[in-house]
Design a protein around this motif. Structure first.
Motif, PDB file in Angstrom:
ATOM      1  N   VAL A   1       7.371 -11.199  -2.983  1.00 51.78           N
ATOM      2  CA  VAL A   1       7.127  -9.922  -2.323  1.00 51.78           C
ATOM      3  C   VAL A   1       5.621  -9.697  -2.341  1.00 51.78           C
ATOM      4  O   VAL A   1       4.992  -9.788  -3.393  1.00 51.78           O
ATOM      5  N   LEU A   2       5.051  -9.410  -1.182  1.00 47.48           N
ATOM      6  CA  LEU A   2       3.619  -9.154  -1.060  1.00 47.48           C
ATOM      7  C   LEU A   2       3.416  -7.647  -0.951  1.00 47.48           C
ATOM      8  O   LEU A   2       3.906  -7.020  -0.012  1.00 47.48           O
ATOM      9  N   LEU A   3       2.723  -7.081  -1.932  1.00 42.75           N
ATOM     10  CA  LEU A   3       2.501  -5.640  -1.962  1.00 42.75           C
ATOM     11  C   LEU A   3       1.024  -5.302  -1.844  1.00 42.75           C
ATOM     12  O   LEU A   3       0.209  -5.741  -2.653  1.00 42.75           O
ATOM     13  N   ASP A   4       0.706  -4.505  -0.843  1.00 45.89           N
ATOM     14  CA  ASP A   4      -0.630  -3.953  -0.664  1.00 45.89           C
ATOM     15  C   ASP A   4      -0.661  -2.645  -1.445  1.00 45.89           C
ATOM     16  O   ASP A   4       0.099  -1.730  -1.155  1.00 45.89           O
ATOM     17  N   ILE A   5      -1.536  -2.567  -2.450  1.00 38.51           N
ATOM     18  CA  ILE A   5      -1.563  -1.364  -3.285  1.00 38.51           C
ATOM     19  C   ILE A   5      -2.768  -0.485  -2.987  1.00 38.51           C
ATOM     20  O   ILE A   5      -3.077   0.434  -3.739  1.00 38.51           O
ATOM     21  N   ARG A   6      -3.437  -0.744  -1.862  1.00 37.29           N
ATOM     22  CA  ARG A   6      -4.601   0.059  -1.502  1.00 37.29           C
ATOM     23  C   ARG A   6      -4.173   1.459  -1.069  1.00 37.29           C
ATOM     24  O   ARG A   6      -2.990   1.740  -0.879  1.00 37.29           O
ATOM     25  N   GLU A   7      -5.153   2.311  -0.877  1.00 34.66           N
ATOM     26  CA  GLU A   7      -4.899   3.677  -0.427  1.00 34.66           C
ATOM     27  C   GLU A   7      -4.363   3.666   1.004  1.00 34.66           C
ATOM     28  O   GLU A   7      -4.578   2.713   1.756  1.00 34.66           O
ATOM     29  N   ASP A   8      -3.694   4.741   1.382  1.00 29.64           N
ATOM     30  CA  ASP A   8      -3.105   4.837   2.719  1.00 29.64           C
ATOM     31  C   ASP A   8      -4.125   4.571   3.822  1.00 29.64           C
ATOM     32  O   ASP A   8      -3.842   3.841   4.778  1.00 29.64           O
ATOM     33  N   HIS A   9      -5.321   5.163   3.711  1.00 30.67           N
ATOM     34  CA  HIS A   9      -6.329   4.991   4.769  1.00 30.67           C
ATOM     35  C   HIS A   9      -6.809   3.538   4.864  1.00 30.67           C
ATOM     36  O   HIS A   9      -7.169   3.073   5.943  1.00 30.67           O
ATOM     37  N   GLU A  10      -6.784   2.807   3.754  1.00 28.89           N
ATOM     38  CA  GLU A  10      -7.160   1.387   3.790  1.00 28.89           C
ATOM     39  C   GLU A  10      -6.072   0.579   4.501  1.00 28.89           C
ATOM     40  O   GLU A  10      -6.357  -0.281   5.332  1.00 28.89           O
ATOM     41  N   TRP A  11      -4.822   0.836   4.145  1.00 26.38           N
ATOM     42  CA  TRP A  11      -3.666   0.164   4.754  1.00 26.38           C
ATOM     43  C   TRP A  11      -3.670   0.362   6.272  1.00 26.38           C
ATOM     44  O   TRP A  11      -3.431  -0.563   7.033  1.00 26.38           O
ATOM     45  N   GLN A  12      -3.968   1.579   6.699  1.00 26.93           N
ATOM     46  CA  GLN A  12      -3.906   1.913   8.121  1.00 26.93           C
ATOM     47  C   GLN A  12      -4.979   1.199   8.935  1.00 26.93           C
ATOM     48  O   GLN A  12      -4.811   1.011  10.142  1.00 26.93           O
ATOM     49  N   LYS A  13      -6.047   0.754   8.299  1.00 27.05           N
ATOM     50  CA  LYS A  13      -7.099   0.022   9.015  1.00 27.05           C
ATOM     51  C   LYS A  13      -6.731  -1.442   9.222  1.00 27.05           C
ATOM     52  O   LYS A  13      -7.321  -2.122  10.048  1.00 27.05           O
ATOM     53  N   GLY A  14      -5.783  -1.947   8.442  1.00 25.57           N
ATOM     54  CA  GLY A  14      -5.354  -3.328   8.572  1.00 25.57           C
ATOM     55  C   GLY A  14      -4.803  -3.842   7.257  1.00 25.57           C
ATOM     56  O   GLY A  14      -5.176  -3.343   6.200  1.00 25.57           O
ATOM     57  N   HIS A  15      -3.900  -4.812   7.350  1.00 28.47           N
ATOM     58  CA  HIS A  15      -3.282  -5.377   6.140  1.00 28.47           C
ATOM     59  C   HIS A  15      -2.810  -6.795   6.402  1.00 28.47           C
ATOM     60  O   HIS A  15      -2.789  -7.253   7.550  1.00 28.47           O
ATOM     61  N   LEU A  16      -2.428  -7.479   5.339  1.00 26.19           N
ATOM     62  CA  LEU A  16      -1.953  -8.852   5.451  1.00 26.19           C
ATOM     63  C   LEU A  16      -0.585  -8.888   6.124  1.00 26.19           C
ATOM     64  O   LEU A  16       0.229  -7.982   5.915  1.00 26.19           O
ATOM     65  N   PRO A  17      -0.333  -9.926   6.922  1.00 29.25           N
ATOM     66  CA  PRO A  17       0.994 -10.092   7.518  1.00 29.25           C
ATOM     67  C   PRO A  17       2.059 -10.167   6.408  1.00 29.25           C
ATOM     68  O   PRO A  17       1.811 -10.698   5.336  1.00 29.25           O
ATOM     69  N   GLU A  18       3.207  -9.602   6.678  1.00 32.64           N
ATOM     70  CA  GLU A  18       4.357  -9.619   5.767  1.00 32.64           C
ATOM     71  C   GLU A  18       4.220  -8.660   4.581  1.00 32.64           C
ATOM     72  O   GLU A  18       5.124  -8.575   3.752  1.00 32.64           O
ATOM     73  N   ALA A  19       3.094  -7.974   4.466  1.00 30.23           N
ATOM     74  CA  ALA A  19       2.897  -7.093   3.315  1.00 30.23           C
ATOM     75  C   ALA A  19       3.688  -5.798   3.460  1.00 30.23           C
ATOM     76  O   ALA A  19       3.913  -5.312   4.568  1.00 30.23           O
ATOM     77  N   MET A  20       4.077  -5.267   2.318  1.00 33.20           N
ATOM     78  CA  MET A  20       4.630  -3.925   2.244  1.00 33.20           C
ATOM     79  C   MET A  20       3.577  -3.069   1.555  1.00 33.20           C
ATOM     80  O   MET A  20       2.774  -3.584   0.777  1.00 33.20           O
TER      81      MET A  20
END
Length: 123
Positions: free
Chosen positions: A36-55
């Motif tokens: 499971v790939l988890l992006d733990i950054r802040e919401d505004h960071e996630w919204q700018k872009g994230h890794l494919p398949e990440a939650m």
């Protein structure tokens, strides 16, 4: 390292890194075992872009919501943040919660982007 972090924060991160496992981007890309790939950054960071398949499960809520997101404590989990510091701290916390295979992505999103690997950007 492009950001200057407070000495106390760096001390905390370095202590955490002694207790957790990190995975490099190359190791992650060659990995054939499911995780499971988890992006733990802040919401505004996630919204700018994230890794494919990440939650997305921000560091501020990961302890509260991880058991609903990943119920199996034997499931392999790869955490990432901007540079691998917050993910190291969260990996340590998840280990304390009983998760057995938690890895922190060394270099994080910043290194992923520097290497020009694919990212998911909002439309």
């Amino acid at each position: 390292m492009s950001k200057h972090h407070a000495a106390g924060f760096i001390t905390l991160v370095n202590a955490a890194k002694k207790q957790i496992k990190e995975i490099t981007i190359d190791e992650m890309l060659q990995h054939n075992e499911p995780y499971v790939l988890l992006d733990i950054r802040e919401d505004h960071e996630w919204q700018k872009g994230h890794l494919p398949e990440a939650m997305h499960l921000g560091k501020g809520i990961i302890e509260r919501d991880i058991e609903q997101t990943v119920a199996d404590k034997k499931q392999k989990i790869v955490l990432y943040c901007g540079g691998g510091f917050r993910s190291a701290l969260s990996a340590q916390t998840l280990q304390q919660m009983g998760y057995q295979q938690v890895l922190s992505l060394a270099g994080g999103y910043r290194e992923w982007c520097e290497r020009q690997l694919p990212v998911v950007k909002p439309e």
